[in-house]
Scaffold this motif. Structure first.
Motif, PDB file in Angstrom:
ATOM      1  N   UNK A  30       0.828  -1.212   0.000  1.00 28.30           N
ATOM      2  CA  UNK A  30       0.000   0.000   0.000  1.00 28.30           C
ATOM      3  C   UNK A  30       0.859   1.258   0.000  1.00 28.30           C
ATOM      4  N   UNK A  31       2.026   1.169   0.638  1.00 30.21           N
ATOM      5  CA  UNK A  31       2.917   2.320   0.678  1.00 30.21           C
ATOM      6  C   UNK A  31       3.745   2.506  -0.581  1.00 30.21           C
ATOM      7  N   UNK A  32       3.609   1.589  -1.538  1.00 29.70           N
ATOM      8  CA  UNK A  32       4.335   1.709  -2.788  1.00 29.70           C
ATOM      9  C   UNK A  32       5.753   1.166  -2.756  1.00 29.70           C
ATOM     10  N   UNK A  33       6.060   0.309  -1.771  1.00 30.32           N
ATOM     11  CA  UNK A  33       7.429  -0.177  -1.612  1.00 30.32           C
ATOM     12  C   UNK A  33       7.662  -1.557  -2.230  1.00 30.32           C
ATOM     13  N   UNK A  34       6.616  -2.214  -2.718  1.00 34.61           N
ATOM     14  CA  UNK A  34       6.745  -3.552  -3.295  1.00 34.61           C
ATOM     15  C   UNK A  34       6.296  -3.526  -4.742  1.00 34.61           C
ATOM     16  N   UNK A  35       7.104  -4.106  -5.603  1.00 35.15           N
ATOM     17  CA  UNK A  35       6.813  -4.187  -7.029  1.00 35.15           C
ATOM     18  C   UNK A  35       6.548  -5.642  -7.389  1.00 35.15           C
ATOM     19  N   UNK A  36       5.386  -5.925  -7.982  1.00 35.03           N
ATOM     20  CA  UNK A  36       5.007  -7.277  -8.344  1.00 35.03           C
ATOM     21  C   UNK A  36       4.849  -7.403  -9.852  1.00 35.03           C
ATOM     22  N   UNK A  37       5.184  -8.560 -10.433  1.00 35.94           N
ATOM     23  CA  UNK A  37       4.921  -8.785 -11.858  1.00 35.94           C
ATOM     24  C   UNK A  37       3.438  -8.613 -12.164  1.00 35.94           C
ATOM     25  N   UNK A  38       3.143  -8.187 -13.391  1.00 36.71           N
ATOM     26  CA  UNK A  38       1.773  -7.817 -13.746  1.00 36.71           C
ATOM     27  C   UNK A  38       0.778  -8.963 -13.666  1.00 36.71           C
ATOM     28  N   UNK A  39       1.208 -10.207 -13.945  1.00 31.81           N
ATOM     29  CA  UNK A  39       0.261 -11.316 -13.999  1.00 31.81           C
ATOM     30  C   UNK A  39       0.134 -12.079 -12.678  1.00 31.81           C
ATOM     31  N   UNK A  40       0.639 -11.525 -11.614  1.00 30.82           N
ATOM     32  CA  UNK A  40       0.515 -12.152 -10.300  1.00 30.82           C
ATOM     33  C   UNK A  40      -0.820 -11.748  -9.664  1.00 30.82           C
ATOM     34  N   UNK A  41      -1.591 -12.744  -9.182  1.00 32.90           N
ATOM     35  CA  UNK A  41      -2.832 -12.444  -8.453  1.00 32.90           C
ATOM     36  C   UNK A  41      -2.453 -11.879  -7.089  1.00 32.90           C
ATOM     37  N   UNK A  42      -2.912 -10.692  -6.821  1.00 33.82           N
ATOM     38  CA  UNK A  42      -2.620 -10.065  -5.525  1.00 33.82           C
ATOM     39  C   UNK A  42      -3.732 -10.452  -4.546  1.00 33.82           C
ATOM     40  N   UNK A  43      -3.352 -11.125  -3.475  1.00 33.36           N
ATOM     41  CA  UNK A  43      -4.319 -11.672  -2.524  1.00 33.36           C
ATOM     42  C   UNK A  43      -4.345 -10.813  -1.268  1.00 33.36           C
ATOM     43  N   UNK A  44      -5.495 -10.175  -1.029  1.00 27.61           N
ATOM     44  CA  UNK A  44      -5.681  -9.301   0.122  1.00 27.61           C
ATOM     45  C   UNK A  44      -6.306 -10.089   1.260  1.00 27.61           C
TER      46      UNK A  44
END
Length: 696
Positions: free
Chosen positions: A320-334
């Motif tokens: 949320x703070x913008x400190x983690x970069x994830x590949x575009x096709x990764x499902x982000x699980x909240x």
């Protein structure tokens, strides 16, 4: 020559013959096993798989063009035709999981076998004939693409049967229930030995495998593989990657949702063991680097991999703070906070409650990890039903879906048996997207009870209303662990002689106030709670006593059991708090009595667990190591022994002489004939009655 079935009804009776048109895969064989078992349970005759379609009553096959089956994955249809005047029911699907769901649809819709028949002890009535309306059915698209359970905090499943790790006997009904719910993925257990059957059997039954966020890629934990080495990716990248490589090789031919993550050993932030990562920038950069490396390693070995990353705890806050970069096709699980609210979870006394849902500008695929059961050493529910209302769960998951989190829904299912109602609720949500919680409740109760349905439904409705509210938020409702972990903290703090300072482990609830004030806060909450739960239990007793005999045990197991754990826990904690207040004012005999009353209340919880272990459930709660009611009983027993030393020691006859011995005996008795001290229980019972008499 096949012909359309123009009959309005089809009948199944006697031995039913099932034909599978092609060599069945393992998941389809498992589903057919369930269907033939269910047919035998209902009709009383053994059903068989036959080689010739002409002899079959039920045909299972992959979809043909004329079936008009939808193109999406896992779709199935139910069709009817005639062969030589014989009515036939056809299950046709696009893929093997579609066939599994179609077969189980037949079991539920036409045979009446409910998704949680095993876990809720459904009574399956026998029939001579099963009449089936010959109406075509097309399965609707499901709201969520990947739907499943994290069988987490599963100690009751571990202790239920003798072998460890749990055997096929334990896992089969877990995975069957998940498939009957329309689930297609699972994390089968937490940190179980890799030689267990759980992963193999889940895959064998057609489920996608996914991983605990503390075990990325399903790899062995670093410190298990490399005992004594520093678990630092910065210092030992080759060793970490060796474990990941091994995990990829082992699973690359299975259906896997690859979890990319980087947390410390023991499911905690990695920087707790490496203070050089002292800024969000450094922490986020390391997590991003590790996830990218895991992503690339999988891509080298696996065709069309599916990736997800758990934005759990501190990782959510960094993302949320913008400190983690994830590949575009990764499902982000909240993830919710463990209490059903889609905000960040509480860490000890820190409760930031940051929103845990994707923002409008957060592109890509999103999903949810949701708890209907939780274990956090504070106020969670592990042995009892989720304490929030069904409407609350529907609202939270509905908002998650509206935000775009529909690719993935993983539910912490715990030990299954205590959480059937909420798991059934989520089943409907991941299939349909939105439901009316009141209509679902009526349907759920009618599925498992043949009478007294409105009264039973009212108990489910009012369950959340009886829960103790310990904070200002709607999700600040106490599960049964609220009565045990804080109580044991208080006893430890007290007996260690730290009464002059607050217990920092209780600040999350009672605040940073003197220890006596913390105890007073818990005592007030539990006093109110035990009254509310006592009233709820009275209504439960009335419903149970009026119910048909065949439903009474089910009401005890699915409703009364939960109320007893709450009521006995709240009352036990209340008496514990009163014991401290009496101790603080020098009323040691009274403190001893109150501690005894506390222990007796907690013992009622243990007795409820033992009473619930009947039939196939024998030993089910024997591994209650998380809430650990037995530990609380032992802690309170230790406390009252400590208290008895304040004035009754060393002969443990003084309180008897002062309060209980007849006045005519006090000054003439001979010590050599009055030396057998009363047991703790006997002394407490008699002192309790004495003090009650004196108060009147």
């Amino acid at each position: 020559m096949m012909e359309a079935n123009t009959s309005k009804m089809m009948q199944l009776d006697g031995s039913v013959y099932v034909h599978i048109s092609e060599s069945p895969t393992s998941p389809v064989r498992h589903a057919v096993r369930m269907l033939t078992r269910d047919l035998q349970a209902v009709l009383g005759h053994e059903s068989q798989v036959c080689e010739e379609a002409a002899n079959a009553d039920i045909i299972i096959r992959y979809a043909l063009a004329e079936d008009s089956c939808a193109e999406q994955e896992e779709s199935f249809v139910i069709r009817f035709d005639k062969e030589n005047g014989r009515d036939r029911l056809i299950v046709a699907a696009r893929d093997e999981l579609g066939l599994v769901y179609g077969i189980l649809y037949v079991s539920e819709t036409y045979l009446g076998i409910q998704p949680f028949w095993f876990w809720a002890d459904q009574a399956i009535g026998q029939k001579e004939i099963i009449a089936i309306p010959c109406e075509n059915y097309d399965s609707p698209a499901r709201k969520v693409r990947f739907r499943g359970w994290f069988v987490n905090d599963e100690v009751c499943l571990i202790g239920w049967k003798q072998p460890y790790p749990p055997s096929r006997e334990v896992w089969l009904p877990v995975f069957e229930a998940l498939l009957r719910c329309g689930g297609n993925m699972v994390i089968p257990g937490t940190d179980l030995p890799k030689n267990g059957i759980h992963f193999e059997l889940a895959s064998e039954m057609g489920l996608w495998i996914t991983h605990h966020h503390a075990e990325p890629l399903g790899a062995e934990m670093f410190l298990r593989a490399y005992t004594g080495r520093a678990a630092s990716y910065k210092d030992e990248p080759e060793l970490f990657e060796r474990l990941w490589e091994k995990a990829i090789e082992k699973q690359k031919h299975q259906r896997v949702l690859w979890v990319l993550s980087f947390r410390g050993q023991g499911d905690k932030p990695f920087w707790e063991n490496d203070p050089t990562f002292d800024t969000p920038e450094k922490r986020g950069a390391m997590i991003s680097k590790v996830i990218r490396r895991q992503y690339d390693m999988i891509a080298e070995k696996v065709e069309n991999p599916v990736y997800c990353a758990a934005l759990y705890g501190e990782i959510s806050e960094l993302y949320k703070g913008g400190y983690i970069d994830l590949p575009d096709d990764v499902i982000k699980v909240w993830a919710d906070n463990g209490y059903g609210k889609m905000v960040s979870r509480r860490h000890g006394n820190l409760n930031l409650r940051m929103p845990a849902l994707p923002g409008a500008d957060d592109q890509g695929k999103h999903g949810v990890y949701y708890h209907v059961t939780f274990h956090d050493l504070q106020a969670s529910n592990h042995l009892t039903m989720f304490q929030g209302s069904a409407a609350f769960i529907c609202d939270e998951l509905g908002q998650a879906f509206e935000s775009g989190a529909t690719e993935y829904l993983l539910v912490n299912s715990g030990n299954i048996r205590p959480h059937v109602y909420q798991l059934d609720l989520v089943r409907e949500l991941w299939n349909q997207g939105w439901i009316n919680p009141e209509l679902h409740l009526q349907q759920f109760v009618s599925s498992y009870y043949g009478s007294g349905q409105e009264e039973i439904a009212e108990l489910y409705r009012t369950y959340a209303e009886a829960s103790i509210s310990y904070g200002s938020h709607s999700d600040d409702l106490a599960g049964e662990e609220f009565y045990h972990h804080p109580a044991r903290r208080i006893i430890g703090h007290w007996l260690q002689g730290k009464c002059g300072e607050p217990d920092t482990g209780l600040i999350w609830a009672a605040g940073d106030v003197p220890f006596a004030e913390q105890i007073r806060w818990f005592g007030q909450r539990c006093g109110q709670g035990q009254e509310a739960w006592s009233s709820w239990l009275e209504r439960c007793e009335d419903v149970m006593n009026q119910a048909a005999a065949e439903y009474q045990q089910r009401i005890v197991d699915q409703l009364k059991f939960h109320g007893v754990l709450h009521q006995s826990g709240a009352e036990g904690f209340m008496w514990l708090c009163r014991s401290y207040e009496a101790y603080s004012s020098g009323q040691y005999p009274q403190a001893f009595v109150y501690a005894s009353q506390s222990m007796w209340c907690y013992q009622r919880g243990l007795e409820a667990m033992r009473d619930s272990e009947h039939g196939k459930w024998e030993r089910f709660y024997s591994a209650d190591w998380l809430t650990n009611i037995a530990s609380t009983v032992n802690n309170v027993d230790t406390l009252r022994r400590f208290l008895r030393m304040h004035g009754d020691s060393p002969d443990f006859f003084l309180w008897y002489k002062e309060y209980l011995m007849p006045e005519t005996e006090k000054y003439i008795y001979l010590e050599n004939t009055h030396r057998n001290p009363l047991s703790d229980d006997e002394l407490a019972w008699r002192l309790r009655d004495y003090f009650r008499t004196m108060e009147q």
